[in-house]
Design a protein around this motif. Structure first.
Motif, mmCIF file in Angstrom:
data_model
loop_
_atom_site.group_PDB
_atom_site.id
_atom_site.type_symbol
_atom_site.label_atom_id
_atom_site.label_comp_id
_atom_site.label_asym_id
_atom_site.label_seq_id
_atom_site.Cartn_x
_atom_site.Cartn_y
_atom_site.Cartn_z
ATOM 1 N N MET A 252 0.859 -1.174 0.000
ATOM 2 C CA MET A 252 0.000 0.000 0.000
ATOM 3 C C MET A 252 0.907 1.239 0.000
ATOM 4 O O MET A 252 1.797 1.348 0.843
ATOM 5 C CB MET A 252 -0.897 -0.025 1.243
ATOM 6 C CG MET A 252 -1.846 1.140 1.341
ATOM 7 S SD MET A 252 -2.993 1.067 2.766
ATOM 8 C CE MET A 252 -3.953 -0.379 2.398
ATOM 9 N N LYS B 14 2.453 4.753 0.782
ATOM 10 C CA LYS B 14 2.560 5.415 2.083
ATOM 11 C C LYS B 14 1.419 6.407 2.324
ATOM 12 O O LYS B 14 0.852 6.456 3.419
ATOM 13 C CB LYS B 14 3.910 6.129 2.171
ATOM 14 C CG LYS B 14 4.171 6.761 3.521
ATOM 15 C CD LYS B 14 5.457 7.559 3.526
ATOM 16 C CE LYS B 14 6.626 6.637 3.728
ATOM 17 N NZ LYS B 14 7.887 7.391 3.930
ATOM 18 N N LYS C 225 -1.818 4.557 3.046
ATOM 19 C CA LYS C 225 -1.740 4.031 4.408
ATOM 20 C C LYS C 225 -1.978 5.146 5.421
ATOM 21 O O LYS C 225 -2.690 4.966 6.413
ATOM 22 C CB LYS C 225 -0.391 3.374 4.660
ATOM 23 C CG LYS C 225 -0.283 2.748 6.045
ATOM 24 C CD LYS C 225 1.052 2.062 6.236
ATOM 25 C CE LYS C 225 1.206 1.384 7.579
ATOM 26 N NZ LYS C 225 0.610 1.994 8.723
ATOM 27 N N ALA C 226 -1.422 6.336 5.164
ATOM 28 C CA ALA C 226 -1.621 7.480 6.065
ATOM 29 C C ALA C 226 -3.102 7.862 6.139
ATOM 30 O O ALA C 226 -3.594 8.244 7.205
ATOM 31 C CB ALA C 226 -0.772 8.663 5.614
ATOM 32 N N TYR C 227 -3.814 7.769 5.015
ATOM 33 C CA TYR C 227 -5.255 8.047 5.005
ATOM 34 C C TYR C 227 -5.978 7.092 5.946
ATOM 35 O O TYR C 227 -6.748 7.520 6.817
ATOM 36 C CB TYR C 227 -5.815 7.932 3.583
ATOM 37 C CG TYR C 227 -7.321 8.005 3.532
ATOM 38 C CD1 TYR C 227 -7.968 9.235 3.398
ATOM 39 C CD2 TYR C 227 -8.114 6.866 3.635
ATOM 40 C CE1 TYR C 227 -9.357 9.320 3.375
ATOM 41 C CE2 TYR C 227 -9.500 6.938 3.614
ATOM 42 C CZ TYR C 227 -10.115 8.164 3.477
ATOM 43 O OH TYR C 227 -11.490 8.247 3.467
ATOM 44 N N PHE C 228 -5.747 5.793 5.776
ATOM 45 C CA PHE C 228 -6.445 4.807 6.608
ATOM 46 C C PHE C 228 -5.988 4.865 8.066
ATOM 47 O O PHE C 228 -6.797 4.643 8.974
ATOM 48 C CB PHE C 228 -6.303 3.401 6.020
ATOM 49 C CG PHE C 228 -7.157 3.195 4.798
ATOM 50 C CD1 PHE C 228 -8.542 3.128 4.902
ATOM 51 C CD2 PHE C 228 -6.583 3.094 3.546
ATOM 52 C CE1 PHE C 228 -9.338 2.959 3.785
ATOM 53 C CE2 PHE C 228 -7.370 2.920 2.423
ATOM 54 C CZ PHE C 228 -8.748 2.848 2.536
ATOM 55 N N ASP C 229 -4.729 5.198 8.309
ATOM 56 C CA ASP C 229 -4.260 5.364 9.691
ATOM 57 C C ASP C 229 -4.976 6.535 10.364
ATOM 58 O O ASP C 229 -5.408 6.431 11.519
ATOM 59 C CB ASP C 229 -2.748 5.583 9.735
ATOM 60 C CG ASP C 229 -1.949 4.331 9.429
ATOM 61 O OD1 ASP C 229 -2.523 3.227 9.392
ATOM 62 O OD2 ASP C 229 -0.713 4.472 9.211
ATOM 63 N N HIS D 269 -8.485 5.537 11.115
ATOM 64 C CA HIS D 269 -8.514 4.637 12.274
ATOM 65 C C HIS D 269 -8.341 5.392 13.597
ATOM 66 O O HIS D 269 -8.975 5.059 14.597
ATOM 67 C CB HIS D 269 -7.437 3.568 12.121
ATOM 68 C CG HIS D 269 -7.377 2.600 13.248
ATOM 69 N ND1 HIS D 269 -8.338 1.624 13.445
ATOM 70 C CD2 HIS D 269 -6.497 2.470 14.265
ATOM 71 C CE1 HIS D 269 -8.034 0.941 14.530
ATOM 72 N NE2 HIS D 269 -6.932 1.430 15.046
ATOM 73 N N PRO E 219 -9.384 -1.737 5.654
ATOM 74 C CA PRO E 219 -8.959 -2.191 4.326
ATOM 75 C C PRO E 219 -8.918 -3.718 4.247
ATOM 76 O O PRO E 219 -8.515 -4.387 5.197
ATOM 77 C CB PRO E 219 -7.557 -1.607 4.175
ATOM 78 C CG PRO E 219 -7.513 -0.456 5.126
ATOM 79 C CD PRO E 219 -8.388 -0.870 6.280
ATOM 80 N N LEU F 108 -6.068 -4.632 -1.891
ATOM 81 C CA LEU F 108 -5.434 -3.541 -2.628
ATOM 82 C C LEU F 108 -5.217 -3.958 -4.073
ATOM 83 O O LEU F 108 -4.822 -5.101 -4.338
ATOM 84 C CB LEU F 108 -4.090 -3.208 -1.974
ATOM 85 C CG LEU F 108 -3.188 -2.217 -2.682
ATOM 86 C CD1 LEU F 108 -3.732 -0.809 -2.506
ATOM 87 C CD2 LEU F 108 -1.778 -2.299 -2.136
ATOM 88 N N VAL G 202 -8.633 0.419 -3.132
ATOM 89 C CA VAL G 202 -8.667 -0.359 -1.899
ATOM 90 C C VAL G 202 -10.109 -0.733 -1.612
ATOM 91 O O VAL G 202 -10.971 0.145 -1.508
ATOM 92 C CB VAL G 202 -8.079 0.440 -0.711
ATOM 93 C CG1 VAL G 202 -8.190 -0.362 0.580
ATOM 94 C CG2 VAL G 202 -6.639 0.851 -0.983
#
Length: 104
Positions: A1, A3, A6-10, A13, A60, A63, A72
């Motif tokens: 994924m 970076k 991943k920052a969006y989903f982090d 969360h 998620p 991917l 995703v």
């Protein structure tokens, strides 16, 4: 994924609207539920309103794609009809920022 995805989903969360808005370019757009939100501030406001309305959680699952086009599949659950649902988050990335996100 990538970076930035991943920052969006982090950020999603952690329930961090400022971090979430920070992953988007200044000219970014988000398309969701028939509406278009332009720029990080409007995107932040859209996300906060959706979170307050539905208390949703996004996880998620799968991917596809790479580089500047990433899709995703994610399980979204919350206080809305037919929860949970699986939605596709289609990201377009330029220069390390999200320039477009379409959710459907």
């Amino acid at each position: 994924m990538p970076k930035i995805v991943k920052a969006y989903f982090d950020a999603e969360h952690r329930n961090d609207p400022d971090a979430l808005a920070g992953v988007f370019s200044t000219e970014a757009i988000v398309k969701d539920e028939g509406a278009v939100h332009r720029g990080p501030r409007a995107i932040r406001d859209w996300w906060v309103a959706a979170k307050e309305r539905t208390h949703h959680v996004t996880a998620p699952i799968e991917l596809a794609g790479s580089d500047d086009k990433v899709s995703v599949r994610a399980r979204v659950s919350g206080d809305f009809p037919n929860s949970p649902v699986t939605l596709e988050f289609a990201f377009t990335i330029e220069q390390g920022k999200i320039v477009e996100l379409e959710i459907g």
